[in-house]
Design a protein around this motif. Structure first.
Motif, mmCIF file in Angstrom:
data_model
loop_
_atom_site.group_PDB
_atom_site.id
_atom_site.type_symbol
_atom_site.label_atom_id
_atom_site.label_comp_id
_atom_site.label_asym_id
_atom_site.label_seq_id
_atom_site.Cartn_x
_atom_site.Cartn_y
_atom_site.Cartn_z
ATOM 1 N N VAL A 1 34.203 111.750 52.054
ATOM 2 C CA VAL A 1 35.459 112.085 51.384
ATOM 3 C C VAL A 1 36.304 112.988 52.274
ATOM 4 N N ASP A 2 35.960 113.041 53.555
ATOM 5 C CA ASP A 2 36.780 113.772 54.511
ATOM 6 C C ASP A 2 37.931 112.873 54.964
ATOM 7 N N THR A 3 38.770 113.404 55.833
ATOM 8 C CA THR A 3 39.943 112.652 56.296
ATOM 9 C C THR A 3 39.542 111.324 56.930
ATOM 10 N N LYS A 4 38.497 111.334 57.749
ATOM 11 C CA LYS A 4 38.070 110.107 58.426
ATOM 12 C C LYS A 4 37.657 109.031 57.417
ATOM 13 N N GLY A 5 36.914 109.407 56.398
ATOM 14 C CA GLY A 5 36.477 108.442 55.401
ATOM 15 C C GLY A 5 37.624 107.880 54.574
ATOM 16 N N ILE A 6 38.517 108.766 54.124
ATOM 17 C CA ILE A 6 39.649 108.329 53.288
ATOM 18 C C ILE A 6 40.611 107.451 54.081
ATOM 19 N N VAL A 7 40.976 107.901 55.282
ATOM 20 C CA VAL A 7 41.918 107.122 56.101
ATOM 21 C C VAL A 7 41.304 105.783 56.492
ATOM 22 N N SER A 8 40.028 105.781 56.820
ATOM 23 C CA SER A 8 39.361 104.519 57.167
ATOM 24 C C SER A 8 39.341 103.568 55.981
ATOM 25 N N GLY A 9 39.089 104.101 54.779
ATOM 26 C CA GLY A 9 39.132 103.276 53.577
ATOM 27 C C GLY A 9 40.503 102.655 53.366
ATOM 28 N N VAL A 10 41.545 103.443 53.587
ATOM 29 C CA VAL A 10 42.917 102.931 53.443
ATOM 30 C C VAL A 10 43.202 101.852 54.488
ATOM 31 N N LEU A 11 42.763 102.059 55.730
ATOM 32 C CA LEU A 11 43.013 101.069 56.785
ATOM 33 C C LEU A 11 42.279 99.756 56.516
ATOM 34 N N ILE A 12 41.033 99.835 56.065
ATOM 35 C CA ILE A 12 40.308 98.613 55.715
ATOM 36 C C ILE A 12 40.997 97.924 54.539
ATOM 37 N N SER A 13 41.496 98.730 53.604
ATOM 38 C CA SER A 13 42.214 98.175 52.457
ATOM 39 C C SER A 13 43.482 97.441 52.899
ATOM 40 N N LEU A 14 44.180 97.978 53.876
ATOM 41 C CA LEU A 14 45.385 97.302 54.383
ATOM 42 C C LEU A 14 45.032 95.954 55.005
ATOM 43 N N ALA A 15 43.914 95.906 55.733
ATOM 44 C CA ALA A 15 43.464 94.625 56.291
ATOM 45 C C ALA A 15 43.141 93.645 55.164
ATOM 46 N N ALA B 1 32.357 100.074 51.856
ATOM 47 C CA ALA B 1 31.335 100.861 51.157
ATOM 48 C C ALA B 1 30.140 101.136 52.059
ATOM 49 N N ALA B 2 29.738 100.153 52.864
ATOM 50 C CA ALA B 2 28.603 100.356 53.768
ATOM 51 C C ALA B 2 28.935 101.384 54.842
ATOM 52 N N MET B 3 30.136 101.348 55.340
ATOM 53 C CA MET B 3 30.525 102.271 56.411
ATOM 54 C C MET B 3 30.739 103.694 55.921
ATOM 55 N N TYR B 4 31.384 103.844 54.757
ATOM 56 C CA TYR B 4 31.849 105.175 54.358
ATOM 57 C C TYR B 4 31.359 105.650 52.998
ATOM 58 N N GLY B 5 30.668 104.827 52.234
ATOM 59 C CA GLY B 5 30.153 105.254 50.942
ATOM 60 C C GLY B 5 31.040 104.838 49.777
ATOM 61 N N LEU B 6 30.750 105.396 48.599
ATOM 62 C CA LEU B 6 31.372 104.937 47.358
ATOM 63 C C LEU B 6 32.879 105.185 47.293
ATOM 64 N N VAL B 7 33.325 106.407 47.526
ATOM 65 C CA VAL B 7 34.759 106.707 47.353
ATOM 66 C C VAL B 7 35.622 105.881 48.307
ATOM 67 N N PRO B 8 35.345 105.855 49.619
ATOM 68 C CA PRO B 8 36.142 104.966 50.480
ATOM 69 C C PRO B 8 35.986 103.493 50.120
ATOM 70 N N GLY B 9 34.789 103.095 49.655
ATOM 71 C CA GLY B 9 34.600 101.710 49.214
ATOM 72 C C GLY B 9 35.486 101.377 48.028
ATOM 73 N N LEU B 10 35.621 102.337 47.110
ATOM 74 C CA LEU B 10 36.516 102.127 45.958
ATOM 75 C C LEU B 10 37.978 102.120 46.384
ATOM 76 N N ILE B 11 38.311 102.891 47.419
ATOM 77 C CA ILE B 11 39.687 102.847 47.945
ATOM 78 C C ILE B 11 39.978 101.452 48.475
ATOM 79 N N VAL B 12 39.045 100.905 49.248
ATOM 80 C CA VAL B 12 39.212 99.535 49.753
ATOM 81 C C VAL B 12 39.351 98.572 48.580
ATOM 82 N N ALA B 13 38.533 98.782 47.561
ATOM 83 C CA ALA B 13 38.499 97.860 46.418
ATOM 84 C C ALA B 13 39.737 97.925 45.546
#
Length: 196
Positions: free
Chosen positions: A24-38, A74-86
């Motif tokens: 849930v740090d900056t790297k995880g949140i931003v990465s979740g958003v970037l994967i979501s954009l893809a 979710a595999a890369m960053y865990g639940l919260v970033p996985g939910l951001i992607v989702a």
């Protein structure tokens, strides 16, 4: 041939933390958003294909894309970033009207992020085909279970039409996403993005 004996745990980007909530740090949140954009970019194509071929009621290509990318996030960053992607894609899908069942994607996409964590509980090595198949099977089962009430009670579709379509979707979503997800995880591993 040497076999890789290392075991990789979710979240792969920082295995020393728990998968819930994940990074849930900056790297995880931003990465979740970037994967979501893809995912959003790919889904604009996939959802329209599903609408063209199946009236949008049975997302086949959309499931392949979502199981792969939500599983990856979710595999890369865990639940919260996985939910951001989702959960970002359903906002775009609902706003653009790309599918008649777009609001329902909030539920089905969230279930896929949960499936990634359940798969890691069942299969300890997250960088394996066994893990990727477990994720795809769990995702397919959870998504199908969620769709049954929607199709029967809201769209009033008959069972004789549902069973062949669920079977077709199941075969596609169990056989294709594991290889795509495994390829992504191996590529990221080779690039050195995993952390202890």
């Amino acid at each position: 041939m040497e076999k890789d004996m290392e075991v990789y745990n979710v979240p792969l980007a920082k295995m020393s933390i728990k998968s819930v909530p994940g990074r849930v740090d900056t790297k995880g949140i931003v990465s979740g958003v970037l994967i979501s954009l893809a995912m959003i970019a790919l889904m604009q194509f996939g959802e329209r294909l599903d609408t063209l071929f199946f009236g949008g009621l049975f997302p086949v290509s959309g499931r392949v894309i979502s199981i792969t990318l939500i599983g990856f996030g979710a595999a890369m960053y865990g639940l919260v970033p996985g939910l951001i992607v989702a959960e970002i894609n359903p906002f775009i899908s609902t706003a653009t009207g790309s599918s008649p069942i777009a609001p329902f994607f909030f539920i089905t996409n969230g279930l896929q992020a949960v499936a990634a964590l359940l798969a890691n509980k069942l299969v300890k090595n997250a960088v394996s085909l066994k893990y990727c198949f477990a994720h795809s099977i769990l995702s397919t089962f959870l998504i199908t279970a969620a769709y049954i009430p929607l199709h029967i009670f809201y769209f009033k579709l008959p069972w004789e039409k549902l069973i062949p379509m669920y079977s077709f979707q199941g075969v596609i979503t169990i056989l294709i996403p594991p290889f795509l997800l495994y390829g992504l995880l191996k590529t990221v591993k080779g690039a050195g993005f995993f952390e202890e």
